[in-house]
Structures are given as C-alpha cells and as structure tokens.
Design a protein around this motif. Sequence first.
Motif, PDB file in Angstrom:
ATOM      1  N   SER A  52      -4.149   1.396   0.751  1.00  0.00           N
ATOM      2  CA  SER A  52      -3.855   0.895  -0.583  1.00  0.00           C
ATOM      3  C   SER A  52      -2.382   1.118  -0.929  1.00  0.00           C
ATOM      4  CB  SER A  52      -4.752   1.584  -1.610  1.00  0.00           C
ATOM      5  OG  SER A  52      -4.404   1.209  -2.927  1.00  0.00           O
ATOM      6  N   LEU A  53      -1.870   2.303  -0.617  1.00  0.00           N
ATOM      7  CA  LEU A  53      -0.457   2.582  -0.880  1.00  0.00           C
ATOM      8  C   LEU A  53       0.452   1.693  -0.036  1.00  0.00           C
ATOM      9  CD1 LEU A  53      -0.502   6.476  -1.121  1.00  0.00           C
ATOM     10  CD2 LEU A  53       0.135   4.902  -2.943  1.00  0.00           C
ATOM     11  N   ARG A  54       0.083   1.444   1.217  1.00  0.00           N
ATOM     12  CA  ARG A  54       0.906   0.577   2.068  1.00  0.00           C
ATOM     13  C   ARG A  54       0.959  -0.848   1.527  1.00  0.00           C
ATOM     14  NH1 ARG A  54      -0.737   1.564   8.306  1.00  0.00           N
ATOM     15  NH2 ARG A  54      -2.550   0.441   7.508  1.00  0.00           N
ATOM     16  N   ARG A  55      -0.173  -1.324   0.997  1.00  0.00           N
ATOM     17  CA  ARG A  55      -0.180  -2.681   0.442  1.00  0.00           C
ATOM     18  C   ARG A  55       0.707  -2.777  -0.795  1.00  0.00           C
ATOM     19  NH1 ARG A  55      -5.752  -2.356   1.724  1.00  0.00           N
ATOM     20  NH2 ARG A  55      -6.233  -1.747  -0.427  1.00  0.00           N
ATOM     21  N   ARG A  56       0.710  -1.720  -1.626  1.00  0.00           N
ATOM     22  CA  ARG A  56       1.491  -1.756  -2.852  1.00  0.00           C
ATOM     23  C   ARG A  56       2.979  -1.529  -2.615  1.00  0.00           C
ATOM     24  NH1 ARG A  56      -2.375   2.435  -5.176  1.00  0.00           N
ATOM     25  NH2 ARG A  56      -0.541   3.247  -6.242  1.00  0.00           N
TER      26      ARG A  56
END
Length: 437
Positions: free
Chosen positions: A83-87
């Motif tokens: 999730s952090l990588r996508r954001r």
Amino acid sequence: MATDLRVLAERTPVTRDRYVDLLRVASLGVVVGGHWLMAAVTDDGVGNLLAVVPRLQVLTWLLQVMPVFFFVGGFSHALSYRSLRRRHPDRSVYSVFLRGRLRRLLRPTMAFVLVWGAAALVVQLFGGGGGMTGVALRLVAQPLWFIGIYLAMVAFTPPLLRLHERWGWGAFGALAGAAAAVDVLRFAADVPFVEFLNFAFVWLAVHQLGFLRADGRLRAPAALAAAGLAGAAALVALGPYPLSMVGMPGEKVSNMAPPTLALLCHGLWLVGAVELLKGPGARLLRRPRVWRGVVAANGIAMTAFLWHLTAMLGVYAATTAAGLEPTEPATAAWWAEVPFRIAAAVVVTALLVALFRGFERPGPAAAAPVPGTGPIAATGIALCLFGILGLSMVGFGGLLEGRTAVLVAVPVSAPAAVAMALGGWLLVERAGRGSRL
C-alpha cells in the motif's frame, strides 16, 4: 467507549479480511491461556506443569500457536508495504513502513519495560528480590523474545517480499531448506553455534507463508496441514527432536530455542488447519456482536500479552502472602483450583490493561517518506531488536550486581538492553515521522 467501538466496527471496510484479525487475537489469547494453565507453583518456585507430567507435552501441538501469529504478521506486512509503495512509487518507504507497523507494538512494550525496570531497581535498592519477587523479576521479561522475533520479521519484510514476488513458493522453499540444512549441520555434523541461524530461517519461513496467503497462493490447506503434521510426527518419532513444541527446563534439545525443523513442520500444520477453518470463521465474523468483540480484543491484545505473567505471578504472590500452601501440581485438587486461578489472573490482567491500554492506541496516519531516513530506521530497529531479545534473556533481576546473559556471543546486561531498546525505538520514531503532505 461502547459507542466508539460500535462505530469503529461498523466502519470496517467490506474488503478487510476479518478472519486475519480473529487469528491475531485468538493466537495471543491461546498463548496467554496456555501460560496460565501450565504454570505450577511448588515449594521451589514456579515450574512448568509439562515438566511435572511429561505426557501432557502433546498438548503443545495445539497450544503452541505463535506460528499462527507470525503467519498473520506476514499477511499484514505484505499488504501494508505494498500500500505504501503504491502511494509513494518514487520514494523509499522503509522508514515510514517500520514506524507504522511497530507503533502499536513498541509503545506498550516500552511502557512495560520502563515500569518493570523502575520497580526492579526500587526492589533491589531496598534489598529485596527473593522469593516470588525474584521469580517475577526473572520470568516477566521472557515473553519479550516473541516481540524481538516480530521486529526482525518487520525489518526483513521489504527484501523478503521482493524475493516472494519473484520466486513465490521458491522463496519459502529456500528458507525451509536452509532450516533443514542447519539441523543437519547441528545434529549430524555437530557444527557449533549453527543452530542459532534457525531463529531467522524457521520464523521467516512461517512469515513467508503470510505473503503467499496475501497473494491467494495457499490453495491446498488440507495438504499443507497433513504434510506438516506428518513431518513433525516423523521428526519427533525418528529424530533427535523432543515431543514438546515449547521449551522444557533442563532439556538438551529444544524445539523452540533455537527453533528446529520440527517446529517449522508444526507451523505448517497449524497454518493449514486455520486456513481450513477460514470459511466458518468468516461467516461467524459477519455477526455484528462477534465482530465488535474481535475489534475490542485487538485493541488491547498486546497490552494483555505483555502484562499477563505479571498478573499470574501477582495472584500466586497473594496466595503465598495469605499463608496458603501450594497444592501439589497435577493432582485432583490442583486441577480443581485451575478455574479459580485463571479467573483471578483474568481479573488482575483486566485491571492492568485498563491502566496501560492507552499506550496501544493507534497513532496518526502515515506521513510522506523523507529521503535518506532508511539507514536511520534500519539502525533503530536493529538496536531495538537486540535490546528486547537481550532483555528477554537476562530479565530484570541482578540490576545492581551487573548480571548478564549471552546474546550472539555478546554479554548483555539489563540496563544495556533497556538502553538499546529505547534508543532504537526513538530512532525508528524519528526516521518514520516523515513529512506532512
């Protein structure tokens, strides 16, 4: 409080895997209940019922459920990191990931460490530390080993997740194969100290199963459970592995410390078993009252875990102070007392949770990562890991005498362990604060 809990439960996204939340709190609950059940007070102190009645050690094949907690951790860590990588696709998210995953773990842990450290210092300054107090100073820190291992899992999530995304089951197989090779070197070649590598290989292999679940690749849980159970049974029956899946006093070989291939097989069967129950569990959690109970329990689970031994030992200290002689373990009278002892421990734990639960409240939403903070976060989690593992080994006794325990060939004292844990936590917090968008 009840209204807040109801609102929180009702706002749960429909996409959330509620069964994972149930497994998390249930696994900690089983560990707590197992500790309360297996503690046996004798004239010599607090012992283990399984050492008194060895045939009961087979119960550890049901009660040793830490593999389930680590499996669930792998699932949650994969989702969080992705999730952090996508954001933030153009930034390193390592420091923010560490802080986000560890905030609700380390804040209650540090509160526990500081309270017990201060209490131990006061007790020893006034010449105490004998009897049940001495037992408590030695025992209450032992469950911190689990938090140290969990810190390592969080720290290694990014590289191991990349390996998983490239190799899938092959990444798990490599870790499992390394665990088997360590046991061969340990038992067949008598290579010294090699067994300690399995603290990483065994538990990270279980953690890797959580990655596989996150990608929907645990498609044959019955086969996984059967293979794990058959493997563990064969290793115990034919190899040098003991029956108990937890450590026993005085045993030459432990399946737990350090972990063995038999414990990894045990983890496989537990993961397969809980996955087989996923359907009924998910249906149960659709009931609003059941889900509210899981939400409430998850909000205090770590605090309860940290303080449950304090509560248990407090109950035993109170009975001793009242002049009650300990009942001989495993007798009919002893078993008749078990419900009352556990009920008393539940009450004391509830009081301690009410006192310390504020440290487990979730923090603010993750900030945007700041470039260059990854090394600071990595240094912090390494210090914290070694500090907490060291404290689990040395305990809070002997603060003034400089008592030490050996961790990876290095003597560690309680003050040094506390300093490392606190310093590491502060570094993780500093690195992961990031910037507000």
